[in-house]
Design a protein around this motif. Structure first.
Motif, PDB file in Angstrom:
ATOM      1  N   PRO A 233       9.508 -60.275 -68.065  1.00  0.00           N
ATOM      2  CA  PRO A 233       9.999 -61.141 -66.980  1.00  0.00           C
ATOM      3  C   PRO A 233      10.814 -60.337 -65.970  1.00  0.00           C
ATOM      4  CG  PRO A 233      11.021 -61.726 -69.096  1.00  0.00           C
ATOM      5  CD  PRO A 233      10.034 -60.644 -69.385  1.00  0.00           C
ATOM      6  N   MET A 234      10.855 -60.843 -64.758  1.00  0.00           N
ATOM      7  CA  MET A 234      11.555 -60.134 -63.680  1.00  0.00           C
ATOM      8  C   MET A 234      13.037 -59.926 -64.009  1.00  0.00           C
ATOM      9  SD  MET A 234      11.496 -58.457 -60.997  1.00  0.00           S
ATOM     10  CE  MET A 234       9.785 -58.535 -60.549  1.00  0.00           C
ATOM     11  N   ALA A 235      13.616 -60.876 -64.731  1.00  0.00           N
ATOM     12  CA  ALA A 235      15.036 -60.727 -65.092  1.00  0.00           C
ATOM     13  C   ALA A 235      15.268 -59.412 -65.843  1.00  0.00           C
ATOM     14  CB  ALA A 235      15.480 -61.917 -65.941  1.00  0.00           C
ATOM     15  N   ARG A 236      14.241 -58.936 -66.561  1.00  0.00           N
ATOM     16  CA  ARG A 236      14.382 -57.678 -67.320  1.00  0.00           C
ATOM     17  C   ARG A 236      13.986 -56.460 -66.492  1.00  0.00           C
ATOM     18  NH1 ARG A 236      13.378 -59.392 -72.862  1.00  0.00           N
ATOM     19  NH2 ARG A 236      13.236 -57.211 -73.532  1.00  0.00           N
ATOM     20  N   LEU A 237      13.197 -56.699 -65.445  1.00  0.00           N
ATOM     21  CA  LEU A 237      12.645 -55.568 -64.679  1.00  0.00           C
ATOM     22  C   LEU A 237      13.487 -55.206 -63.456  1.00  0.00           C
ATOM     23  CD1 LEU A 237       8.870 -56.608 -64.683  1.00  0.00           C
ATOM     24  CD2 LEU A 237       9.901 -54.754 -66.012  1.00  0.00           C
ATOM     25  N   ARG A 238      14.136 -56.203 -62.899  1.00  0.00           N
ATOM     26  CA  ARG A 238      14.793 -56.006 -61.600  1.00  0.00           C
ATOM     27  C   ARG A 238      16.065 -55.163 -61.750  1.00  0.00           C
ATOM     28  NH1 ARG A 238      19.497 -58.731 -61.414  1.00  0.00           N
ATOM     29  NH2 ARG A 238      19.811 -57.688 -59.416  1.00  0.00           N
ATOM     30  N   GLY A 239      16.483 -54.644 -60.585  1.00  0.00           N
ATOM     31  CA  GLY A 239      17.773 -53.955 -60.566  1.00  0.00           C
ATOM     32  C   GLY A 239      17.729 -52.552 -61.132  1.00  0.00           C
ATOM     33  N   THR A 265      23.445 -67.056 -56.155  1.00  0.00           N
ATOM     34  CA  THR A 265      23.394 -66.068 -57.245  1.00  0.00           C
ATOM     35  C   THR A 265      22.050 -65.336 -57.236  1.00  0.00           C
ATOM     36  OG1 THR A 265      24.458 -67.846 -58.452  1.00  0.00           O
ATOM     37  CG2 THR A 265      23.941 -65.858 -59.697  1.00  0.00           C
ATOM     38  N   GLU A 266      20.962 -66.080 -57.045  1.00  0.00           N
ATOM     39  CA  GLU A 266      19.633 -65.435 -57.050  1.00  0.00           C
ATOM     40  C   GLU A 266      19.441 -64.597 -55.790  1.00  0.00           C
ATOM     41  OE1 GLU A 266      17.721 -65.787 -60.086  1.00  0.00           O
ATOM     42  OE2 GLU A 266      19.801 -66.401 -60.313  1.00  0.00           O
ATOM     43  N   LYS A 267      19.921 -65.121 -54.645  1.00  0.00           N
ATOM     44  CA  LYS A 267      19.828 -64.343 -53.392  1.00  0.00           C
ATOM     45  C   LYS A 267      20.592 -63.034 -53.540  1.00  0.00           C
ATOM     46  CE  LYS A 267      19.316 -68.224 -50.257  1.00  0.00           C
ATOM     47  NZ  LYS A 267      19.968 -69.066 -49.263  1.00  0.00           N
ATOM     48  N   ARG A 268      21.776 -63.122 -54.155  1.00  0.00           N
ATOM     49  CA  ARG A 268      22.599 -61.915 -54.324  1.00  0.00           C
ATOM     50  C   ARG A 268      21.883 -60.882 -55.203  1.00  0.00           C
ATOM     51  NH1 ARG A 268      26.479 -58.621 -52.087  1.00  0.00           N
ATOM     52  NH2 ARG A 268      26.913 -57.123 -53.704  1.00  0.00           N
ATOM     53  N   LYS A 269      21.136 -61.373 -56.213  1.00  0.00           N
ATOM     54  CA  LYS A 269      20.421 -60.427 -57.089  1.00  0.00           C
ATOM     55  C   LYS A 269      19.404 -59.629 -56.268  1.00  0.00           C
ATOM     56  CE  LYS A 269      20.785 -63.167 -61.310  1.00  0.00           C
ATOM     57  NZ  LYS A 269      20.089 -64.199 -62.083  1.00  0.00           N
ATOM     58  N   VAL A 270      18.641 -60.341 -55.451  1.00  0.00           N
ATOM     59  CA  VAL A 270      17.647 -59.635 -54.615  1.00  0.00           C
ATOM     60  C   VAL A 270      18.379 -58.674 -53.678  1.00  0.00           C
ATOM     61  CG1 VAL A 270      15.932 -59.933 -52.784  1.00  0.00           C
ATOM     62  CG2 VAL A 270      15.925 -61.464 -54.762  1.00  0.00           C
ATOM     63  N   TRP A 271      19.489 -59.154 -53.114  1.00  0.00           N
ATOM     64  CA  TRP A 271      20.217 -58.305 -52.168  1.00  0.00           C
ATOM     65  C   TRP A 271      20.766 -57.050 -52.857  1.00  0.00           C
ATOM     66  CZ3 TRP A 271      19.754 -57.094 -47.574  1.00  0.00           C
ATOM     67  CH2 TRP A 271      20.738 -56.367 -46.905  1.00  0.00           C
ATOM     68  N   GLU A 272      21.249 -57.208 -54.075  1.00  0.00           N
ATOM     69  CA  GLU A 272      21.736 -56.023 -54.808  1.00  0.00           C
ATOM     70  C   GLU A 272      20.606 -55.025 -55.040  1.00  0.00           C
ATOM     71  OE1 GLU A 272      23.853 -57.524 -58.226  1.00  0.00           O
ATOM     72  OE2 GLU A 272      25.554 -58.107 -56.968  1.00  0.00           O
ATOM     73  N   ASP A 273      19.423 -55.553 -55.298  1.00  0.00           N
ATOM     74  CA  ASP A 273      18.263 -54.656 -55.468  1.00  0.00           C
ATOM     75  C   ASP A 273      17.989 -53.904 -54.164  1.00  0.00           C
ATOM     76  OD1 ASP A 273      18.134 -55.726 -57.989  1.00  0.00           O
ATOM     77  OD2 ASP A 273      16.509 -57.130 -57.530  1.00  0.00           O
ATOM     78  N   LEU A 275      20.218 -53.205 -51.870  1.00  0.00           N
ATOM     79  CA  LEU A 275      21.284 -52.201 -51.677  1.00  0.00           C
ATOM     80  C   LEU A 275      20.935 -50.924 -52.454  1.00  0.00           C
ATOM     81  CD1 LEU A 275      24.547 -54.398 -51.841  1.00  0.00           C
ATOM     82  CD2 LEU A 275      23.439 -53.437 -49.809  1.00  0.00           C
ATOM     83  N   LEU A 276      20.373 -51.090 -53.639  1.00  0.00           N
ATOM     84  CA  LEU A 276      19.948 -49.908 -54.409  1.00  0.00           C
ATOM     85  C   LEU A 276      18.864 -49.138 -53.650  1.00  0.00           C
ATOM     86  CD1 LEU A 276      19.795 -51.397 -58.035  1.00  0.00           C
ATOM     87  CD2 LEU A 276      21.482 -49.778 -57.113  1.00  0.00           C
ATOM     88  N   VAL A 277      17.994 -49.898 -52.971  1.00  0.00           N
ATOM     89  CA  VAL A 277      16.929 -49.252 -52.189  1.00  0.00           C
ATOM     90  C   VAL A 277      17.539 -48.462 -51.033  1.00  0.00           C
ATOM     91  CG1 VAL A 277      14.935 -49.690 -50.687  1.00  0.00           C
ATOM     92  CG2 VAL A 277      15.171 -50.953 -52.837  1.00  0.00           C
ATOM     93  N   LEU A 278      18.514 -49.079 -50.338  1.00  0.00           N
ATOM     94  CA  LEU A 278      19.152 -48.368 -49.214  1.00  0.00           C
ATOM     95  C   LEU A 278      19.842 -47.101 -49.709  1.00  0.00           C
ATOM     96  CD1 LEU A 278      20.624 -51.359 -47.149  1.00  0.00           C
ATOM     97  CD2 LEU A 278      18.634 -49.942 -46.593  1.00  0.00           C
ATOM     98  N   GLU A 279      20.459 -47.199 -50.882  1.00  0.00           N
ATOM     99  CA  GLU A 279      21.108 -45.996 -51.454  1.00  0.00           C
ATOM    100  C   GLU A 279      20.067 -44.926 -51.761  1.00  0.00           C
ATOM    101  OE1 GLU A 279      23.445 -47.421 -54.748  1.00  0.00           O
ATOM    102  OE2 GLU A 279      24.945 -48.253 -53.387  1.00  0.00           O
TER     103      GLU A 279
END
Ligand code: URA
Length: 297
Positions: A233-239, A265-273, A275-279
């Motif tokens: 599931p995406m919850a395990r793959l994301r981030g 909360t879900e929007k923030r999860k995508v956004w955190e992902d 931010l990792l991409v921008l880094e």
């Protein structure tokens, strides 16, 4: 005798032979007769050294860049996927264009050929550092011939812009290039089958090999399954970062998931992902960007 005259002579003789066999050629013969006299300048336009066959092939002017939906959707023959090797030469744009023909004329999934309006090749900057990969075109994409143009696509565009890019600066494609067919041609979407995705995957891999982005974003669990065979599931793959043949892949929720689930909360999860991409791309992140979807009740 110039190549042009040789060509006219050749066509003339062929028409003559057909006429002797009883084929009605009056119209063609008359047109040919009008072509006969040719000015020096006109005859020079045909390369003197070119063989007749080559001289008869119409020169194709550099094709104007048409909007995706207006580009020709069929080419006559099914060709193997051209391999993107550096020694092939040509820039990324030309190499993507060379791939476009075989993809648009693909008939490997006859049921999808029968139902599709457009093959959705992909869109964006051939030299992009960042590439987004979705699962398959939906109804809007099938009609317009461009990925992510429906509601989920509009949200993806907002995410891209919040990251500091224009949509045209990144590249967007899908694992499957045809819309999964719906029973009776009905509305809605179905998940692409694993067999459909594995059939189509070489095209996407070729696009990635040409563009050579610094990072890929897989949008949704189905895209992850198609790209990497991941079924968690995406919850395990994301981030976190995954790898596709040396290219870093960030997994995140599909924008359609965010449309169904509007929680911060879900929007923030995508956004955190993102931010990792921008880094990963070593791009500056503003304080405002760091705070998106935080501290808003
Ligand atoms: N969803 C996808 O995965 N891709 C599109 O192009 C549109 C919606």
């Amino acid at each position: 005798m110039s190549s042009y005259q040789t060509a006219i002579e050749y066509v003339s003789q062929t028409l003559q032979k057909l006429s002797e066999q009883g084929v009605e050629m009056s119209c063609a013969a008359a047109s040919l007769a009008r072509l006969g006299p040719v000015s020096e300048a006109e005859s020079l336009r045909v390369k003197e050294e070119a063989p007749v066959e080559e001289a008869l092939v119409p020169r194709v002017a550099a094709s104007p860049v048409l909007p995706e939906a207006h580009r020709p959707q069929t080419v006559p023959e099914q060709r193997p996927v051209p391999k993107a090797k550096p020694e092939m030469g040509g820039d990324k744009s030309a190499r993507l264009e060379a791939l476009r023909g075989p993809v648009l004329s693909c008939s490997l999934c006859p049921h999808l050929v029968a139902s599709r309006t457009h093959v959705v090749f992909g869109v964006g900057n051939p030299d992009a550092d960042l590439m987004f990969v979705g699962e398959a075109p939906g109804e809007d994409e099938d009609l317009q011939g461009e990925p992510f143009v429906g509601k989920a696509g509009q949200l993806l565009t907002k995410i891209i812009e919040a990251m500091g890019f224009q949509r045209s600066e990144v590249y967007i494609a899908n694992v499957l290039k045809c819309r999964p067919d719906m029973p009776g041609g009905g509305p809605g979407n179905r998940k692409p089958k694993a067999s459909e995705m594995s059939t189509c995957l070489p095209y996407l891999k070729e696009q990635i090999a040409i563009i050579r982005p610094k990072a890929l974003v897989a949008l949704g669990a189905t895209a992850m399954e198609g790209l990497l065979g991941e079924t968690q599931p995406m919850a395990r793959l994301r981030g976190r970062w995954h790898q596709l043949e040396g290219t870093p892949v960030m997994a995140t929720y599909h924008p359609a998931y965010l449309l169904r689930n509007q929680s911060l909360t879900e929007k923030r999860k995508v956004w955190e992902d993102m931010l990792l991409v921008l880094e990963k791309l070593a791009l500056p992140i503003s304080e405002k960007q760091r705070q998106y979807f935080l501290n808003k009740a």
